[in-house]
Scaffold this motif. Structure first.
Motif, PDB file in Angstrom:
ATOM      1  N   GLU A 227       0.821  -1.218   0.000  1.00 12.14           N
ATOM      2  CA  GLU A 227       0.000   0.000   0.000  1.00 12.14           C
ATOM      3  C   GLU A 227       0.857   1.272   0.000  1.00 12.14           C
ATOM      4  N   ASP A 228       2.078   1.173   0.555  1.00 13.53           N
ATOM      5  CA  ASP A 228       2.981   2.337   0.519  1.00 13.53           C
ATOM      6  C   ASP A 228       3.401   2.649  -0.909  1.00 13.53           C
ATOM      7  N   GLU A 229       3.741   1.592  -1.667  1.00 14.13           N
ATOM      8  CA  GLU A 229       4.170   1.794  -3.049  1.00 14.13           C
ATOM      9  C   GLU A 229       3.005   2.238  -3.929  1.00 14.13           C
ATOM     10  N   ILE A 230       1.812   1.733  -3.619  1.00 19.65           N
ATOM     11  CA  ILE A 230       0.625   2.180  -4.361  1.00 19.65           C
ATOM     12  C   ILE A 230       0.413   3.678  -4.157  1.00 19.65           C
ATOM     13  N   ALA A 231       0.563   4.117  -2.902  1.00 21.29           N
ATOM     14  CA  ALA A 231       0.320   5.524  -2.581  1.00 21.29           C
ATOM     15  C   ALA A 231       1.268   6.459  -3.322  1.00 21.29           C
ATOM     16  N   LYS A 232       2.476   5.981  -3.626  1.00 27.11           N
ATOM     17  CA  LYS A 232       3.439   6.803  -4.355  1.00 27.11           C
ATOM     18  C   LYS A 232       3.004   7.048  -5.795  1.00 27.11           C
ATOM     19  N   ILE A 233       2.228   6.102  -6.329  1.00 27.95           N
ATOM     20  CA  ILE A 233       1.830   6.168  -7.736  1.00 27.95           C
ATOM     21  C   ILE A 233       0.427   6.740  -7.893  1.00 27.95           C
ATOM     22  N   ALA A 234      -0.463   6.348  -6.979  1.00 30.21           N
ATOM     23  CA  ALA A 234      -1.888   6.680  -7.115  1.00 30.21           C
ATOM     24  C   ALA A 234      -2.189   8.040  -6.506  1.00 30.21           C
ATOM     25  N   THR A 235      -1.751   9.103  -7.159  1.00 30.85           N
ATOM     26  CA  THR A 235      -2.017  10.452  -6.671  1.00 30.85           C
ATOM     27  C   THR A 235      -3.488  10.801  -6.887  1.00 30.85           C
ATOM     28  N   PRO A 236      -4.063  11.571  -5.985  1.00 32.36           N
ATOM     29  CA  PRO A 236      -5.485  11.926  -6.104  1.00 32.36           C
ATOM     30  C   PRO A 236      -5.811  12.548  -7.463  1.00 32.36           C
ATOM     31  N   GLY A 237      -6.854  12.035  -8.080  1.00 33.39           N
ATOM     32  CA  GLY A 237      -7.300  12.556  -9.365  1.00 33.39           C
ATOM     33  C   GLY A 237      -6.491  12.095 -10.552  1.00 33.39           C
ATOM     34  N   GLY A 238      -5.460  11.261 -10.313  1.00 33.84           N
ATOM     35  CA  GLY A 238      -4.600  10.807 -11.395  1.00 33.84           C
ATOM     36  C   GLY A 238      -5.149   9.604 -12.136  1.00 33.84           C
ATOM     37  N   TYR A 239      -4.387   9.189 -13.161  1.00 33.41           N
ATOM     38  CA  TYR A 239      -4.819   8.064 -13.979  1.00 33.41           C
ATOM     39  C   TYR A 239      -4.864   6.758 -13.177  1.00 33.41           C
TER      40      TYR A 239
END
Length: 265
Positions: A227-239
């Motif tokens: 979930e830490d690595e996901i959070a780095k990629i999944a920015t709010p409103g992003g693809y």
């Protein structure tokens, strides 16, 4: 240290080949058996010893691995019992779904009445052992701490291992052994999606394999959580977050959990 694998099918054969390239064994330390010579012919040129005679195969073995089909396990164990040195030879079962109580019943044949408890382990490797990247769950049944350390070292030489209680073996099989197929299912789905995005199949396979490998290594090398690595990629409103929302709205996590639950039972 010498090891004998009873049963040269997919899992037993993979284990034998993997051990032969590990730091603990040479090919000459390993013996495999099978019901047919045709199966053993596949080991020609490897340096691994082969025989159709199970009892002869275990004569000088320090470790005996039972890697036969569940419906053949009883006959094989009852046949081997009179030839096993229960005080000194370590027995490891790869047979899925067979509890330790069955081995105690089968080994206590008329020829071994009053025997000491066998040095027994249940183990469940996965097929990535073939590349020395296996994950093996090990459940000690009757074993000393030194014997547990030895068996763990054997499987750590072809990947990683985890000591667990026997009642967790089915769960381990679902998560790591069946889990290989479930991971492949995700890879396959991503490849199909890649084709729809315009990549040809070969390109999509390369991209997805490297992506999955990289994702795994990020967690392993950083010591982080997924979930830490996901959070780095999944920015709010992003693809990325939009795609993740689609996955969760389709019950992706629940589907995986249900598959694991069914497999464990």
């Amino acid at each position: 240290m010498k090891i004998t694998v009873i049963g040269a099918g997919h899992m037993g054969g993979t284990a034998a080949r993997s051990f032969s390239t590990s730091s603990l064994f040479t090919p000459g330390d390993i013996t495999v058996t099978a019901r047919t010579q045709a199966t053993l012919d596949a080991f020609e040129g490897t340096g691994i010893h082969t025989t159709l005679d199970n009892k002869a195969a275990i004569k000088d073995a320090d470790v005996i691995i039972i890697a036969v089909r569940p419906n053949a396990a009883e006959a094989v164990c009852r046949d081997l019992a009179p030839a096993i040195d229960f005080a000194n030879q370590i027995i490891i079962s790869f047979v899925a779904g067979v509890p330790s109580s069955k081995y105690l019943e089968w080994f206590r044949s008329s020829d071994s009445v009053g025997m000491a408890c066998p040095i027994l382990f249940l183990a469940m490797p996965n097929t990535a052992m073939e590349l020395n990247e296996g994950l093996t769950f090990i459940a000690p049944v009757f074993a000393s701490p030194i014997q547990v350390s030895l068996v763990k070292a054997i499987f750590d030489s072809v990947g990683k291992s985890l000591i667990i209680k026997e009642n967790m073996m089915n769960s381990g099989m679902a998560l790591a052994s069946c889990g290989v197929a479930y991971a492949m299912k995700y890879i396959l789905a991503s490849v199909e999606g890649g084709k729809e995005l315009g990549f040809d199949r070969d390109e999509a396979i390369k991209v997805v394999l490297q992506t999955v490998k990289g994702a795994s290594m990020l967690v392993a090398n950083h010591g982080t959580k997924p979930e830490d690595e996901i959070a780095k990629i999944a920015t709010p409103g992003g693809y990325t977050i939009k795609g993740l929302d689609v996955m969760e709205n389709s019950d992706f996590t629940e589907i995986v959990k249900k598959a694991l639950d069914v497999s464990s039972k």
